[in-house]
Scaffold this motif. Structure first.
Motif, PDB file in Angstrom:
ATOM      1  N   SER A 309       0.810  -1.214   0.000  1.00  0.00           N
ATOM      2  CA  SER A 309       0.000   0.000   0.000  1.00  0.00           C
ATOM      3  C   SER A 309       0.849   1.271   0.000  1.00  0.00           C
ATOM      4  N   HIS A 310       2.067   1.209   0.487  1.00  0.00           N
ATOM      5  CA  HIS A 310       2.910   2.404   0.590  1.00  0.00           C
ATOM      6  C   HIS A 310       4.290   2.147  -0.019  1.00  0.00           C
ATOM      7  N   PRO A 311       4.410   2.282  -1.362  1.00  0.00           N
ATOM      8  CA  PRO A 311       5.722   2.079  -1.978  1.00  0.00           C
ATOM      9  C   PRO A 311       6.744   3.049  -1.360  1.00  0.00           C
ATOM     10  N   GLY A 312       7.956   2.572  -1.183  1.00  0.00           N
ATOM     11  CA  GLY A 312       8.978   3.391  -0.526  1.00  0.00           C
ATOM     12  C   GLY A 312       9.057   3.105   0.964  1.00  0.00           C
ATOM     13  N   VAL A 313       8.047   2.360   1.474  1.00  0.00           N
ATOM     14  CA  VAL A 313       8.119   1.907   2.869  1.00  0.00           C
ATOM     15  C   VAL A 313       8.475   0.426   2.855  1.00  0.00           C
ATOM     16  N   TRP A 314       9.548   0.084   3.502  1.00  0.00           N
ATOM     17  CA  TRP A 314      10.057  -1.282   3.543  1.00  0.00           C
ATOM     18  C   TRP A 314      10.022  -1.776   4.978  1.00  0.00           C
ATOM     19  N   SER A 315       9.911  -3.076   5.144  1.00  0.00           N
ATOM     20  CA  SER A 315       9.956  -3.587   6.506  1.00  0.00           C
ATOM     21  C   SER A 315      10.541  -4.987   6.531  1.00  0.00           C
ATOM     22  N   LEU A 316      11.211  -5.315   7.625  1.00  0.00           N
ATOM     23  CA  LEU A 316      11.844  -6.632   7.746  1.00  0.00           C
ATOM     24  C   LEU A 316      12.062  -6.988   9.211  1.00  0.00           C
ATOM     25  N   GLY A 317      12.533  -8.186   9.424  1.00  0.00           N
ATOM     26  CA  GLY A 317      12.815  -8.637  10.793  1.00  0.00           C
ATOM     27  C   GLY A 317      11.550  -9.031  11.532  1.00  0.00           C
ATOM     28  N   SER A 330       8.252 -15.827   7.436  1.00  0.00           N
ATOM     29  CA  SER A 330       9.559 -15.934   8.092  1.00  0.00           C
ATOM     30  C   SER A 330       9.409 -15.877   9.608  1.00  0.00           C
ATOM     31  N   PRO A 331      10.057 -16.802  10.328  1.00  0.00           N
ATOM     32  CA  PRO A 331      10.019 -16.731  11.796  1.00  0.00           C
ATOM     33  C   PRO A 331      10.845 -15.532  12.291  1.00  0.00           C
ATOM     34  N   PRO A 332      10.550 -15.062  13.503  1.00  0.00           N
ATOM     35  CA  PRO A 332      11.252 -13.883  14.012  1.00  0.00           C
ATOM     36  C   PRO A 332      12.630 -14.217  14.575  1.00  0.00           C
ATOM     37  N   THR A 333      13.567 -14.572  13.714  1.00  0.00           N
ATOM     38  CA  THR A 333      14.915 -14.903  14.189  1.00  0.00           C
ATOM     39  C   THR A 333      15.953 -14.100  13.414  1.00  0.00           C
ATOM     40  N   GLN A 335      18.671 -15.022  11.876  1.00  0.00           N
ATOM     41  CA  GLN A 335      19.160 -15.517  10.577  1.00  0.00           C
ATOM     42  C   GLN A 335      18.271 -15.071   9.426  1.00  0.00           C
ATOM     43  N   TYR A 336      16.955 -14.976   9.683  1.00  0.00           N
ATOM     44  CA  TYR A 336      16.059 -14.444   8.650  1.00  0.00           C
ATOM     45  C   TYR A 336      16.268 -12.936   8.476  1.00  0.00           C
ATOM     46  N   ALA A 337      16.366 -12.209   9.581  1.00  0.00           N
ATOM     47  CA  ALA A 337      16.508 -10.749   9.525  1.00  0.00           C
ATOM     48  C   ALA A 337      17.752 -10.338   8.745  1.00  0.00           C
ATOM     49  N   VAL A 338      18.853 -11.040   8.985  1.00  0.00           N
ATOM     50  CA  VAL A 338      20.108 -10.678   8.336  1.00  0.00           C
ATOM     51  C   VAL A 338      20.023 -10.885   6.832  1.00  0.00           C
ATOM     52  N   ARG A 339      19.370 -11.987   6.413  1.00  0.00           N
ATOM     53  CA  ARG A 339      19.236 -12.234   4.974  1.00  0.00           C
ATOM     54  C   ARG A 339      18.226 -11.296   4.325  1.00  0.00           C
ATOM     55  N   GLN A 340      17.179 -10.957   5.070  1.00  0.00           N
ATOM     56  CA  GLN A 340      16.218  -9.976   4.565  1.00  0.00           C
ATOM     57  C   GLN A 340      16.903  -8.618   4.372  1.00  0.00           C
ATOM     58  N   PHE A 362      14.274 -17.988   1.654  1.00  0.00           N
ATOM     59  CA  PHE A 362      15.241 -18.564   2.596  1.00  0.00           C
ATOM     60  C   PHE A 362      14.549 -19.660   3.393  1.00  0.00           C
ATOM     61  N   ALA A 363      15.234 -20.788   3.525  1.00  0.00           N
ATOM     62  CA  ALA A 363      14.614 -21.930   4.203  1.00  0.00           C
ATOM     63  C   ALA A 363      15.115 -22.107   5.629  1.00  0.00           C
ATOM     64  N   GLY A 364      16.069 -21.280   6.060  1.00  0.00           N
ATOM     65  CA  GLY A 364      16.603 -21.430   7.418  1.00  0.00           C
ATOM     66  C   GLY A 364      17.753 -22.405   7.433  1.00  0.00           C
ATOM     67  N   LEU A 365      18.712 -22.162   8.292  1.00  0.00           N
ATOM     68  CA  LEU A 365      19.883 -23.029   8.340  1.00  0.00           C
ATOM     69  C   LEU A 365      19.773 -24.062   9.439  1.00  0.00           C
ATOM     70  N   GLY A 366      19.181 -23.640  10.543  1.00  0.00           N
ATOM     71  CA  GLY A 366      19.113 -24.553  11.671  1.00  0.00           C
ATOM     72  C   GLY A 366      18.743 -23.798  12.916  1.00  0.00           C
ATOM     73  N   LYS A 367      18.643 -24.534  13.987  1.00  0.00           N
ATOM     74  CA  LYS A 367      18.242 -23.943  15.259  1.00  0.00           C
ATOM     75  C   LYS A 367      19.134 -24.456  16.367  1.00  0.00           C
ATOM     76  N   LEU A 368      19.462 -23.563  17.286  1.00  0.00           N
ATOM     77  CA  LEU A 368      20.372 -23.907  18.369  1.00  0.00           C
ATOM     78  C   LEU A 368      19.831 -23.367  19.673  1.00  0.00           C
ATOM     79  N   ALA A 369      19.980 -24.121  20.735  1.00  0.00           N
ATOM     80  CA  ALA A 369      19.634 -23.596  22.052  1.00  0.00           C
ATOM     81  C   ALA A 369      20.664 -24.094  23.055  1.00  0.00           C
ATOM     82  N   SER A 370      21.197 -23.158  23.831  1.00  0.00           N
ATOM     83  CA  SER A 370      22.156 -23.529  24.868  1.00  0.00           C
ATOM     84  C   SER A 370      21.400 -23.878  26.139  1.00  0.00           C
TER      85      SER A 370
END
Lengths: 551, 551
Positions: A309-317, A330-333, A335-340, A362-370
């Motif tokens: 609806s608003h060309p010139g307005v972009w959004s990511l993450g 895209s999930p809120p992580t 790895q997605y934000a950086v590629r976006q 982007f299909a995601g690389l993987g998931k890690l939890a410590s």
């Protein structure tokens, strides 16, 4: 080519991965290519002058990584960017302007833009749980992690000189709400830290500690495959962490978390002076006030990352609903934000230069939890790992991902030190207590006891409290009433016990702020004296009525 | 031997070198010797749960040493001590009790003692310089160093987006008052940090920076031999630091330091948004309220460290006038405090056991001052050193002196990292702005400009301000008046410029505290509306009188 010769301003909102990497990518391309590209100005607005590397935040709590090493200066990641360290007051997509709050110089600033990138992430949704805003500790920024760490040490210090066993147990109970990545890593590192820290407190033992993880789903880590989540669940329980599944955080106050059993709607009270909340989240308030179309709170964008609806307005993450190109959003992580960010920077420049744009996929690389204690779980390229090897992988991958070589080195050194040096248990009291703050009382909760030191004045915003003198309820009071002025005016102990009858919201004022206001604010002293006088008269009248008149 | 069998409590006040080392020495001796000595309880009261290693504080400002590495947990230095992390409300030497302020649990606590050790150091004497309390940054504790570092980065951030050249210069001017050890080391490290940090700010150059050291004596470092002080003077000037000798800090406000020429009493204004104060100092307030005899603000004790008038009360460190045994009073430095601590611990135990006591005698080992940029000056065993070699010596000696092996290792690693990693320029905004705070305006200083964003409300405590609309003074106002409520009530820009005519003291309230108070404090909204109404009527009347009536 004429269009490109005009001075274009790209304004990016947000200092997280989405915003900073878009700025970095833009600066890299602008600095690299032709001269006239210097006619593009890139402005970044962020609340901080650094980016927080959130995956390592839990390690700040445990002290395994130094505080400043999980953050990286934006100026070094995106050299040449015009950085405003300011709050955002308003996004005006119709007039293409952004209004910034004042800084040290008390002037608001209005920025015009040609292209706008919104990468504001999300925030804790305070409105949904009573007391969450007032008493829960969020866990998103470095400031949160530092506050949590100091708070935890303060609890140990207080418990070590506490004579009341119930109060002591509340001081030594640590609750985390939310069993996703962030909640699990937070409680795991907190346990790791506490177990080591109590050794310095001769009268607190490991078994005195109670750690509780509250999760609304029927298992922790719903983002991960079930076998890994089960591994994590078993490991945490083995370390003594209680995991309360199918329960949702219902209410929070200074000394308790109330959770609701999702099946039978029954409430359960956890006496705990520490409640960390990682859920629920909502979009940044400034987005909610724009006409931009949202979907589950995230800004709708095309797979080119532009608003339809608003060309010139972009959004990511985290704040944008970006199609992943794999049939889901895209999930809120990070790895997605950086590629976006790469696609977003390319597409903005392509638009300015009238060149073809790219689609995000982007299909995601993987998931890690410590999981603390040198254990982790990982899903990488379809394989699953758990235990020590996964933990080593977790460390290697995250150090590799950290922006800037110097941070990589610093974090690596921290981890080396952590192997042979004891954990830090210093409590940094650099955080002033809020002089004017909101407070929430659960039904039945005592605000203060008769004889307590009078350190705050309270105004009842909503709810109901009862006033008890020598074990007898003498009054009930509610909305609009003032509580506790007697001890502050007379500089003596509380003359009554005050307890909430219903869930009650208060605004409180510290005694030093009270003293200054009474002294200098015209009308305040008179108003306070009047209330005080009426109260004394009422007490005397009640005593006379009860045949307990003193004269 | 009966006396020794009774339970004895030794209470130590103060978490600096004097207090912590006395506790450490007591615990060491009690743990080591006989069983019945366990009947001695050692209690330490400190505002923090750690000791600050002050000689390294300047390096926290420059970032050469990590924040947490200049502090060490008291529990690890004095294992077994009962630690209260509390403010001290009152010392009652007649009844042998100490009253502690409440912590998270709102109860005051009264400690009885058999022996009392007062090691409270000294604090900045705020009363002597107007505006010092309100606007100068002290430099004594870790919290101070962290605040200063973040403040300095904030100044750079603000300057990088500041369009007003005068304001920009004030933002980039850094003033330190006091040319002793602490002031010299602070400005040297600040210069070191700023020179490296500005590289990340494309529109700020090294030559934009102004660093000023104000010293009341006719040379810096009066504690050191003259040739070393001259070396330091030349080195600092060569790095571009202005040294203003024979000038005393006279007044401080948010945007300036006013200094007085001691010879002709003339005043000079330094436009500066950063003023660090290391002088003047005075004893802790709680000591001033005791009947203990003082000499130049320090508690008088014998060379056995006991008060002659109050046996069982001991004192050492910066707050005590301890005879050095060399014909002068011990200077307020850590090397004296640490040695006094040993004697104090021994003498208290000797008193309990009816054994002979020892006399304090110490001539001092030497003096060291770091000048930043890998230069230092040193006087050791009568020899003087300056330059790089002295700096290496400075580092070796201080690492050696640090309490605890783990800190030694950590600081050593920091220094290694500092050689090859860039300086950190992140600004940690974890410090909330005070909602209710005192402010000081110098004569002629502007509080706010017409059109500015209204972010605070002011109450005039003392002084006089003028109100200017469109360049014309329309009113003068003073003590008891309210300023700035219009912009806050109407949520718009300031309708007038307000400027101090005389030095003026204010109490200010943040807009969020104002909003909450207006909403919930009975009487406050009415009082505020009344003031507001009167003001509007007055403005209208004035406009009518001036023939500028709008209707």
């Amino acid at each position: 080519m004429e269009m490109a010769m005009e001075k274009q301003r790209i304004v990016i909102l947000g200092g997280g991965f989405g915003g900073v990497y878009t700025a970095s990518e833009l600066m890299r391309r602008i600095n690299r290519i032709s001269k006239h590209e210097a006619d593009i100005e890139v402005v970044l607005v962020s609340e901080e002058n650094y980016i927080t590397f959130q995956p390592l935040l839990p390690e700040v709590v445990s002290g395994a990584v130094e505080q400043l090493h999980v953050i990286s200066p934006i100026r070094r990641i995106a050299p040449g960017v015009v950085l405003y360290v300011r709050h955002i007051e308003k996004i005006d997509v119709e007039n293409k302007t952004i209004q910034l709050a004042p800084g040290r110089v008390p002037r608001t600033e209005t920025l015009k833009y040609d292209h706008l990138v919104i990468a504001l992430g999300n925030t804790l949704a305070h409105g949904m749980v009573p007391g969450l805003y007032e008493h829960a500790i969020p866990f998103k920024y470095l400031g949160d992690a530092l506050r949590l760490r100091n708070h935890v040490v303060q609890m140990l210090e207080e418990a070590s000189v506490c004579h009341d066993p119930e109060e002591r147990q509340r001081l030594l109970t640590f609750t985390v709400a939310g069993g996703g990545f962030s909640g699990v890593e937070c409680i795991a590192e907190m346990e790791d830290f506490l177990r080591k820290a109590v050794r310095a407190f001769p009268n607190i033992s490991e078994t005195d500690l109670r750690l509780i993880l509250v999760q609304s789903a029927d298992r922790i880590l719903p983002e991960m495959k079930e076998n890994l989540a089960n591994y994590a669940d078993k490991l945490l329980r083995k370390r003594g962490i209680q995991i309360v599944l199918d329960h949702r955080l219902h209410e929070v106050s200074a000394d308790r978390a109330i959770v609701m059993n999702k099946a039978n709607k029954e409430l359960e009270v956890i006496g705990s002076r520490t409640v960390v909340a990682t859920v629920p989240t909502e979009p940044h308030g400034v987005i909610q006030n724009t006409p931009l179309k949202c979907e589950k709170g995230r800004i709708v964008v095309s797979d080119e990352l532009e608003s339809p609806s608003h060309p010139g307005v972009w959004s990511l993450g985290d704040c944008a609903a970006v199609p992943s190109g794999e049939g889901y959003t895209s999930p809120p992580t990070a790895q997605y934000a950086v590629r976006q960010a790469t696609i977003c920077a390319e597409n903005i420049l392509a638009t300015i230069r009238n060149q073809p744009r790219r689609h995000f996929k982007f299909a995601g690389l993987g998931k890690l939890a410590s999981l603390g204690g040198r254990r982790a779980i990982a899903e990488v390229f379809g394989f699953t790992f758990s235990g020590f090897f996964a933990w080593i992988m977790w460390r290697v991958i995250y150090v590799e991902k950290m922006p800037g070589l110097d941070r990589k080195v610093r974090v690596f050194i921290d981890w080396m030190k952590d192997i042979f040096l004891p954990r830090d248990i210093t409590q940094l009291n650099v955080y002033d207590e809020q002089q004017v703050r909101r407070e929430h009382l659960a039904a039945g909760q005592t605000l203060f006891h008769q004889g307590d030191f009078g350190d705050r004045l309270y105004f009842v915003v909503d709810g109901e409290v009862e006033v008890e003198v020598d074990g007898k309820v003498v009054a009930t009071t509610g909305k609009g009433d003032v509580i506790g002025e007697m001890a502050l005016l007379a500089h003596k102990g509380r003359s009554a016990t005050v307890r909430a009858v219903k869930p009650t919201d208060l605004v409180s004022l510290s005694s030093d702020a009270f003293d200054q206001i009474i002294k200098y604010v015209p009308g305040a002293a008179d108003a306070m004296n009047k209330i005080h006088q009426e109260r004394i008269e009422k007490v005397h009248a009640d005593q006379a009525a009860n045949g307990a008149a003193t004269e």
